[in-house]
Design a protein around this motif. Structure first.
Motif, mmCIF file in Angstrom:
data_model
loop_
_atom_site.group_PDB
_atom_site.id
_atom_site.type_symbol
_atom_site.label_atom_id
_atom_site.label_comp_id
_atom_site.label_asym_id
_atom_site.label_seq_id
_atom_site.Cartn_x
_atom_site.Cartn_y
_atom_site.Cartn_z
ATOM 1 N N ARG A 108 9.611 41.609 9.130
ATOM 2 C CA ARG A 108 10.412 42.054 10.275
ATOM 3 C C ARG A 108 10.422 40.889 11.237
ATOM 4 O O ARG A 108 9.384 40.248 11.426
ATOM 5 C CB ARG A 108 9.748 43.246 10.988
ATOM 6 N N ASP A 109 11.545 40.593 11.843
ATOM 7 C CA ASP A 109 11.478 39.491 12.813
ATOM 8 C C ASP A 109 12.481 39.666 13.939
ATOM 9 O O ASP A 109 13.418 40.470 13.863
ATOM 10 C CB ASP A 109 11.647 38.133 12.123
ATOM 11 N N SER A 110 12.198 38.946 15.018
ATOM 12 C CA SER A 110 13.131 38.888 16.149
ATOM 13 C C SER A 110 13.376 37.404 16.429
ATOM 14 O O SER A 110 12.962 36.551 15.644
ATOM 15 C CB SER A 110 12.509 39.581 17.364
ATOM 16 N N LYS A 111 13.974 37.111 17.561
ATOM 17 C CA LYS A 111 14.316 35.699 17.830
ATOM 18 C C LYS A 111 13.091 34.816 18.055
ATOM 19 O O LYS A 111 13.095 33.635 17.774
ATOM 20 C CB LYS A 111 15.204 35.631 19.068
#
Ligand code: 4AD
Length: 463
Positions: free
Chosen positions: A31-34
């Motif tokens: 899972r990732d974000s910026k």
């Protein structure tokens, strides 16, 4: 670089919390974000995967963000307790080294796949929870079996895989030849001339190491074999494989009773060993594969096996003939449905069936005084049926020769075996445990194909 096993992190958590560790594994999910992300990795040593947190302070943040499920990574960072989260701890990564990304078409999804589908990707199925559990437990069972025999001073004998004899006399052998089948030399009567072949005679892959094992029991008293065996049986069932492993102990100065005592204590020892050393895997099987497995195994490990003669078993089964596809009468071979009836319905625990008619058993079994039955035993277990076949061996030279003649066996092929009855013959007994059936029994897996890393069955020899 010293890698820590994920299993050790879970087993010795307090030793590692707050310290820097390095772990290698394959990506289960991401899972990732910026600015940050989570990797969940598994290294095959334990069920529980490990969560890794990484941030954009890492030089290769962009590379990590492109990882696909299945990728191989080595992660270094401090192991940090996460008391509020589902998992007890995570690694806060100071370095994520990408060993190899995975292609986006990785065939294992997060959902549960059927065992049938997973058989079609036998090179990748060991990355799933079920097959990790199966093959870790398979390895442990093998170890427990060696430990059991070694603790009792049985000598491990490596019997040959290529042989000139047919131990079981059933003719279910894979021939070994270097002859060019298009240009096979023939003798005058039209049969193949094996004099031209590598060994100068017909040879095959072994169906059992017993005959060779017996020769070592006549020198070391107690021995065991543990190796691959091969049967060209055309049985397309959930419990037959063309290549399977067998454990064959052989004891000199021992009779059928001693044989059954050894078999029962070996099975109980192995069950207890696995329950003690693979509690997480066994709990997994109990929850997802076979509910009630743990209770059943605990009961088996703590109660006596039942005993019944073949003749008594037939009397019991005949009363239920209407329930069976194959009707039972004295002299017939017991089918799986009969074996399972006895062990599941009649006795509700493992059962030894003894003293089978000589006609349905191998030539080497000791003839009983009634001249009709032999000192044989099969051990049947719930869910599977026969898991062990064994006997006291015929130790009288003349009786053995007589039996071989009755069956039309070629005495020259068995010279070495007959010699044992000439030079210091002694009562002796042994058995064969089908290793895969034992793994099925202990894991609750229902198909032999799912307890063999690369199964070989009729029409199937992939990889
Ligand atoms: O009863 P079996 O044929 O006995 C023997 O081979 C003897 N020589 C053993 C001995 O006395 N030393 O086979 C022994 C066990 C069976 O009980 C079964 O568990 C397993 O081997 N077995 C198979 N397992 C998987 N696939 C097959 N095709 C098997 N055939 C036998």
């Amino acid at each position: 670089m010293e890698l820590v096993n994920i299993k050790d992190l879970f087993r010795n958590e307090s030793e590692y919390i707050g310290k820097e560790v390095t772990v290698g594994g394959w990506l289960r999910s991401k899972r990732d974000s910026k600015t940050f992300g989570f990797l969940v990795i598994n290294d095959g040593t334990f069920f529980e995967p490990l969560q890794v947190v990484y941030g954009d302070a890492l030089d290769n943040f962009a590379e990590i963000s492109k990882l696909n499920v299945g990728a191989a990574v080595i992660v270094t960072g401090v192991l940090t307790a996460t008391p509020q989260a589902k998992q007890p701890f995570e690694i806060q990564a100071s370095e994520v080294c990408v060993e190899g990304n995975s292609a986006p078409d990785y065939p294992l999804q997060k959902k549960r796949h059927s065992f049938e589908y997973l058989r079609t990707i036998s090179h990748l199925r060991p990355r799933t929870n079920t097959f990790q559990a199966v093959f870790r437990v398979r390895s442990l069972i093998a170890y427990a079996i060696h430990k059991f025999f070694q603790e009792r001073d049985f000598v491990y004998v490596h019997t040959p895989l290529i042989t000139g004899s047919d131990c079981e006399g059933a003719g279910e052998m894979f021939q070994v030849t270097t002859l060019d089948l298009d240009q096979v030399p023939h003798t005058e009567d039209g049969s193949i001339d094996f004099k031209e072949d590598f060994f100068g005679k017909p040879t095959n892959l072994t169906v059992s190491g017993q005959l060779n094992g017996e020769t070592y029991a006549m020198a070391f008293k107690n021995i065991y074999t543990f190796g691959p065996t091969f049967r060209a049986e055309n049985s397309n069932t959930t419990r037959h494989a063309a290549e399977f492993w067998m454990i064959e102990p052989e004891m000199a100065f021992a009779d059928l009773q001693d044989d059954m005592i050894l078999a029962e204590s070996m099975l109980k020892y192995v069950i207890n060993y696995v329950l003690e050393h693979a509690p997480e895997e066994m709990a997994f099987f109990n929850q997802f594969v076979d509910k009630g497995l743990l209770e059943r195994l605990q009961h088996v490990a703590s109660s006596d096996f039942a005993h019944v003669t073949y003749t008594q078993a037939v009397e019991i089964l005949e009363k239920h003939n209407e329930e069976f596809e194959y009707k039972v009468s004295w002299g017939c071979d017991l089918q799986t449905e009969h074996e399972r009836f006895l062990t599941e319905k009649e006795f509700g625990r493992p059962v030894f069936v003894t003293d089978y008619p000589k006609e349905i058993k191998a030539f080497y079994m000791k003839l009983n005084d009634d001249q009709k039955t032999v000192a044989a035993m099969d051990c049947l277990v719930p869910g599977i049926g026969e898991i062990i076949g064994g006997s006291q061996r015929e130790d009288d030279y003349d009786k053995l020769v007589g039996r071989m003649e009755e069956l039309g066996l070629n005495k020259e092929d068995y010279d070495f075996y007959l010699d044992l009855r000439k030079y210091g013959s002694a009562r002796h007994a042994g058995f064969g445990l089908g290793f895969e059936r034992c793994v099925m029994y202990i894991t609750g897996m229902g198909n032999i194909r799912d307890v063999i890393p690369f199964p070989r069955t009729v029409n199937n020899c992939e990889l």
